[in-house]
Design a protein around this motif. Structure first.
Motif, PDB file in Angstrom:
ATOM      1  N   GLN A 107       0.839  -1.199   0.000  1.00  0.00           N
ATOM      2  CA  GLN A 107       0.000   0.000   0.000  1.00  0.00           C
ATOM      3  C   GLN A 107       0.874   1.249   0.000  1.00  0.00           C
ATOM      4  O   GLN A 107       0.792   2.102   0.888  1.00  0.00           O
ATOM      5  CB  GLN A 107      -0.938  -0.019   1.208  1.00  0.00           C
ATOM      6  CG  GLN A 107      -1.900  -1.197   1.208  1.00  0.00           C
ATOM      7  CD  GLN A 107      -2.817  -1.217   2.423  1.00  0.00           C
ATOM      8  OE1 GLN A 107      -2.951  -0.230   3.145  1.00  0.00           O
ATOM      9  NE2 GLN A 107      -3.454  -2.348   2.652  1.00  0.00           N
ATOM     10  N   ALA A 108       1.702   1.354  -1.029  1.00  0.00           N
ATOM     11  CA  ALA A 108       2.608   2.496  -1.137  1.00  0.00           C
ATOM     12  C   ALA A 108       1.855   3.812  -1.265  1.00  0.00           C
ATOM     13  O   ALA A 108       2.412   4.882  -0.971  1.00  0.00           O
ATOM     14  CB  ALA A 108       3.546   2.307  -2.323  1.00  0.00           C
ATOM     15  N   TRP A 109       0.598   3.770  -1.681  1.00  0.00           N
ATOM     16  CA  TRP A 109      -0.201   4.983  -1.826  1.00  0.00           C
ATOM     17  C   TRP A 109      -0.351   5.731  -0.501  1.00  0.00           C
ATOM     18  O   TRP A 109      -0.631   6.932  -0.485  1.00  0.00           O
ATOM     19  CB  TRP A 109      -1.582   4.650  -2.389  1.00  0.00           C
ATOM     20  CG  TRP A 109      -2.309   3.561  -1.672  1.00  0.00           C
ATOM     21  CD1 TRP A 109      -2.267   2.228  -1.928  1.00  0.00           C
ATOM     22  CD2 TRP A 109      -3.202   3.721  -0.545  1.00  0.00           C
ATOM     23  NE1 TRP A 109      -3.070   1.526  -1.047  1.00  0.00           N
ATOM     24  CE2 TRP A 109      -3.655   2.415  -0.193  1.00  0.00           C
ATOM     25  CE3 TRP A 109      -3.652   4.821   0.178  1.00  0.00           C
ATOM     26  CZ2 TRP A 109      -4.543   2.201   0.860  1.00  0.00           C
ATOM     27  CZ3 TRP A 109      -4.534   4.605   1.232  1.00  0.00           C
ATOM     28  CH2 TRP A 109      -4.970   3.318   1.560  1.00  0.00           C
ATOM     29  N   ARG A 110      -0.134   5.034   0.611  1.00  0.00           N
ATOM     30  CA  ARG A 110      -0.226   5.692   1.920  1.00  0.00           C
ATOM     31  C   ARG A 110       0.861   6.753   2.101  1.00  0.00           C
ATOM     32  O   ARG A 110       0.703   7.662   2.928  1.00  0.00           O
ATOM     33  CB  ARG A 110      -0.135   4.657   3.044  1.00  0.00           C
ATOM     34  CG  ARG A 110      -1.357   3.764   3.172  1.00  0.00           C
ATOM     35  CD  ARG A 110      -1.187   2.716   4.251  1.00  0.00           C
ATOM     36  NE  ARG A 110      -2.376   1.893   4.386  1.00  0.00           N
ATOM     37  CZ  ARG A 110      -3.393   2.158   5.213  1.00  0.00           C
ATOM     38  NH1 ARG A 110      -3.325   3.220   6.013  1.00  0.00           N
ATOM     39  NH2 ARG A 110      -4.443   1.373   5.276  1.00  0.00           N
ATOM     40  N   LEU A 111       1.948   6.652   1.351  1.00  0.00           N
ATOM     41  CA  LEU A 111       3.007   7.659   1.429  1.00  0.00           C
ATOM     42  C   LEU A 111       2.500   9.025   0.967  1.00  0.00           C
ATOM     43  O   LEU A 111       3.060  10.058   1.333  1.00  0.00           O
ATOM     44  CB  LEU A 111       4.203   7.235   0.576  1.00  0.00           C
ATOM     45  CG  LEU A 111       4.977   5.994   1.050  1.00  0.00           C
ATOM     46  CD1 LEU A 111       5.941   5.531  -0.035  1.00  0.00           C
ATOM     47  CD2 LEU A 111       5.728   6.295   2.339  1.00  0.00           C
ATOM     48  N   VAL A 112       1.447   9.029   0.166  1.00  0.00           N
ATOM     49  CA  VAL A 112       0.856  10.273  -0.325  1.00  0.00           C
ATOM     50  C   VAL A 112      -0.449  10.598   0.390  1.00  0.00           C
ATOM     51  O   VAL A 112      -0.703  11.752   0.759  1.00  0.00           O
ATOM     52  CB  VAL A 112       0.618  10.198  -1.852  1.00  0.00           C
ATOM     53  CG1 VAL A 112      -0.087  11.452  -2.353  1.00  0.00           C
ATOM     54  CG2 VAL A 112       1.940  10.013  -2.584  1.00  0.00           C
ATOM     55  N   SER A 113      -1.277   9.575   0.601  1.00  0.00           N
ATOM     56  CA  SER A 113      -2.593   9.828   1.202  1.00  0.00           C
ATOM     57  C   SER A 113      -2.486  10.411   2.610  1.00  0.00           C
ATOM     58  O   SER A 113      -3.329  11.217   3.023  1.00  0.00           O
ATOM     59  CB  SER A 113      -3.407   8.528   1.249  1.00  0.00           C
ATOM     60  OG  SER A 113      -2.771   7.550   2.053  1.00  0.00           O
ATOM     61  N   CYS A 114      -1.436  10.031   3.349  1.00  0.00           N
ATOM     62  CA  CYS A 114      -1.305  10.526   4.723  1.00  0.00           C
ATOM     63  C   CYS A 114      -1.116  12.030   4.792  1.00  0.00           C
ATOM     64  O   CYS A 114      -1.406  12.663   5.814  1.00  0.00           O
ATOM     65  CB  CYS A 114      -0.140   9.817   5.419  1.00  0.00           C
ATOM     66  SG  CYS A 114       1.491  10.230   4.739  1.00  0.00           S
ATOM     67  N   ILE A 115      -0.621  12.628   3.689  1.00  0.00           N
ATOM     68  CA  ILE A 115      -0.385  14.074   3.666  1.00  0.00           C
ATOM     69  C   ILE A 115      -1.695  14.852   3.787  1.00  0.00           C
ATOM     70  O   ILE A 115      -1.718  15.991   4.262  1.00  0.00           O
ATOM     71  CB  ILE A 115       0.352  14.467   2.368  1.00  0.00           C
ATOM     72  CG1 ILE A 115       1.668  13.696   2.249  1.00  0.00           C
ATOM     73  CG2 ILE A 115       0.613  15.966   2.300  1.00  0.00           C
ATOM     74  CD1 ILE A 115       2.336  13.879   0.893  1.00  0.00           C
ATOM     75  N   TRP A 116      -2.799  14.225   3.376  1.00  0.00           N
ATOM     76  CA  TRP A 116      -4.086  14.915   3.334  1.00  0.00           C
ATOM     77  C   TRP A 116      -4.961  14.620   4.545  1.00  0.00           C
ATOM     78  O   TRP A 116      -6.096  15.104   4.625  1.00  0.00           O
ATOM     79  CB  TRP A 116      -4.823  14.530   2.050  1.00  0.00           C
ATOM     80  CG  TRP A 116      -4.012  14.824   0.835  1.00  0.00           C
ATOM     81  CD1 TRP A 116      -3.204  13.964   0.158  1.00  0.00           C
ATOM     82  CD2 TRP A 116      -3.885  16.085   0.173  1.00  0.00           C
ATOM     83  NE1 TRP A 116      -2.595  14.610  -0.893  1.00  0.00           N
ATOM     84  CE2 TRP A 116      -2.992  15.906  -0.907  1.00  0.00           C
ATOM     85  CE3 TRP A 116      -4.451  17.346   0.382  1.00  0.00           C
ATOM     86  CZ2 TRP A 116      -2.640  16.946  -1.757  1.00  0.00           C
ATOM     87  CZ3 TRP A 116      -4.118  18.376  -0.476  1.00  0.00           C
ATOM     88  CH2 TRP A 116      -3.218  18.167  -1.539  1.00  0.00           C
ATOM     89  N   LEU A 117      -4.447  13.828   5.483  1.00  0.00           N
ATOM     90  CA  LEU A 117      -5.198  13.496   6.681  1.00  0.00           C
ATOM     91  C   LEU A 117      -4.657  14.265   7.878  1.00  0.00           C
ATOM     92  O   LEU A 117      -3.463  14.559   7.938  1.00  0.00           O
ATOM     93  CB  LEU A 117      -5.105  11.988   6.964  1.00  0.00           C
ATOM     94  CG  LEU A 117      -5.666  11.051   5.890  1.00  0.00           C
ATOM     95  CD1 LEU A 117      -5.320   9.607   6.229  1.00  0.00           C
ATOM     96  CD2 LEU A 117      -7.177  11.223   5.770  1.00  0.00           C
ATOM     97  N   HIS A 118      -5.542  14.561   8.830  1.00  0.00           N
ATOM     98  CA  HIS A 118      -5.117  15.256  10.046  1.00  0.00           C
ATOM     99  C   HIS A 118      -5.754  14.612  11.262  1.00  0.00           C
ATOM    100  O   HIS A 118      -6.872  14.085  11.192  1.00  0.00           O
ATOM    101  CB  HIS A 118      -5.465  16.746   9.977  1.00  0.00           C
ATOM    102  CG  HIS A 118      -4.602  17.507   9.032  1.00  0.00           C
ATOM    103  ND1 HIS A 118      -4.856  17.557   7.671  1.00  0.00           N
ATOM    104  CD2 HIS A 118      -3.460  18.218   9.232  1.00  0.00           C
ATOM    105  CE1 HIS A 118      -3.910  18.281   7.080  1.00  0.00           C
ATOM    106  NE2 HIS A 118      -3.057  18.696   8.004  1.00  0.00           N
ATOM    107  N   ALA A 119      -5.030  14.665  12.373  1.00  0.00           N
ATOM    108  CA  ALA A 119      -5.450  13.959  13.579  1.00  0.00           C
ATOM    109  C   ALA A 119      -6.575  14.658  14.316  1.00  0.00           C
ATOM    110  O   ALA A 119      -7.217  14.050  15.174  1.00  0.00           O
ATOM    111  CB  ALA A 119      -4.258  13.770  14.513  1.00  0.00           C
ATOM    112  N   GLY A 120      -6.812  15.937  14.031  1.00  0.00           N
ATOM    113  CA  GLY A 120      -7.867  16.649  14.734  1.00  0.00           C
ATOM    114  C   GLY A 120      -7.983  18.086  14.259  1.00  0.00           C
ATOM    115  O   GLY A 120      -7.202  18.553  13.416  1.00  0.00           O
ATOM    116  N   VAL A 121      -8.957  18.791  14.811  1.00  0.00           N
ATOM    117  CA  VAL A 121      -9.197  20.184  14.431  1.00  0.00           C
ATOM    118  C   VAL A 121      -7.974  21.044  14.737  1.00  0.00           C
ATOM    119  O   VAL A 121      -7.572  21.893  13.925  1.00  0.00           O
ATOM    120  CB  VAL A 121     -10.440  20.731  15.161  1.00  0.00           C
ATOM    121  CG1 VAL A 121     -10.588  22.226  14.914  1.00  0.00           C
ATOM    122  CG2 VAL A 121     -11.692  20.012  14.699  1.00  0.00           C
TER     123      VAL A 121
END
Length: 319
Positions: A107-121
């Motif tokens: 799941q190498a795509w996680r190297l990019v997808s994680c950039i767009w996620l945030h842990a909280g407000v």
């Protein structure tokens, strides 16, 4: 503010030079990519909270959902997530950076997808405010193509270094990409050194800002390896992408044919471009090879873990 040498070339050269640097000022480009990035990050966070659905999925072991009036967008209990956000399982499901799934789950795509996620407000607001203050100015000066490349490749570089050194936790956030923009600002100042006035003060201020932000990264639960990886990638990319023509080159185009024409760039700029390109290619190649071979960066650097967390009497870094 840059200073110009306008002693040669007369009024025509002076007008040409003025027009050139007006066109290359903060008003040459209209910033639209950075605002789109901000909107995209906010939209992704809303989708994450919708999928998280705390009222349905929270088992109550850590307390009740926060801000229940938001319905399925309400936050996880503060004991579980003090940043007012989703559960770690939701972040994992939607693309958080997890070493095992990247290396062994293909799941190498996680190297990019994680950039767009945030842990909280709180995490989202801090990153988006930084992106607005840093990114818009860079986009106005250099355009959306170069800033877009800087942002994405810096975030990617931060993900690679994070995966090599942090293999037991989930990592999310745009911090690597943001540190890449900071690194690019530093290399832009260095490579275009001769066209700026107050350069020492600007360099000192920028270095202090970078140092403070990196120092914050030694606190627990902060992925400083993503910061460092993004910063190094952005620093090298800045030498390649953010060159400016030297003063004197524009007006020299209007001098008589037999006059000496100044070069567009100085020799040290070309050297920095070549060296940076080599280091970028080598760095990304070695990092990816080590990552997909399952290497642990800590095995090759016994002290590097202190770059991300320094244990004190108030916290431990292995938790």
């Amino acid at each position: 503010m840059a200073s110009a040498d306008l002693e040669r070339g007369g009024a025509k050269a002076r007008r040409a030079n003025d027009n050139f640097y007006v066109n290359n000022s903060d008003h040459e480009w209209t910033s639209w990519l950075i605002p789109i990035f901000v909107v995209a990050n906010v939209a992704v966070f809303i989708v994450v909270m919708y999928v998280n659905n705390c009222p349905k999925n929270n088992l109550g072991f850590e307390g009740g959902c926060v801000a229940k009036f938001l319905g399925r967008l309400s936050f996880q209990p503060l004991k579980e997530n003090p940043l007012f956000g989703p559960s770690s399982s939701t972040l994992d499901k939607l693309g958080g950076l997890e070493w095992y799934k990247v290396v062994h789950g293909h799941q190498a795509w996680r190297l990019v997808s994680c950039i767009w996620l945030h842990a909280g407000v709180i995490h989202l607001l801090a990153n988006m405010l930084s992106l607005v203050f840093i990114g818009i100015r860079l986009e106005q000066q250099f355009g959306f193509v170069r800033v877009g490349i800087l942002y994405m490749l810096s975030g990617f570089g931060g993900s690679i270094l994070s995966s090599l050194f942090i293999q037991k936790n989930i990592s999310v956030g745009a911090s690597g990409a943001l540190f890449g923009l900071l690194g690019a600002m530093l290399s832009e100042l260095i490579t275009n050194w001769s066209i700026y006035s107050n350069k020492v003060a600007a360099l000192f201020t920028l270095v202090v800002i970078i140092a403070i932000n990196l120092a914050v990264g030694i606190l627990p639960h902060v992925d400083n390896f993503a910061h460092i990886g993004g910063f190094l990638a952005g620093l090298l990319l800045g030498f390649v992408l953010l060159l400016r023509p030297q003063f004197g080159w524009v007006e020299s185009q209007y001098l008589p044919a037999d006059a000496r024409v100044r070069s567009k760039h100085k020799s040290y700029q070309y050297v920095l471009v070549v060296v940076s390109l080599i280091l970028l290619i080598v760095g990304f190649t070695v990092g990816l090879v080590m990552l997909f071979k399952g290497e642990n960066g800590n095995d090759h650097c016994s002290w590097c873990h202190y770059l991300s967390c320094v244990p004190t009497s108030k916290w431990k870094c292995d938790n």
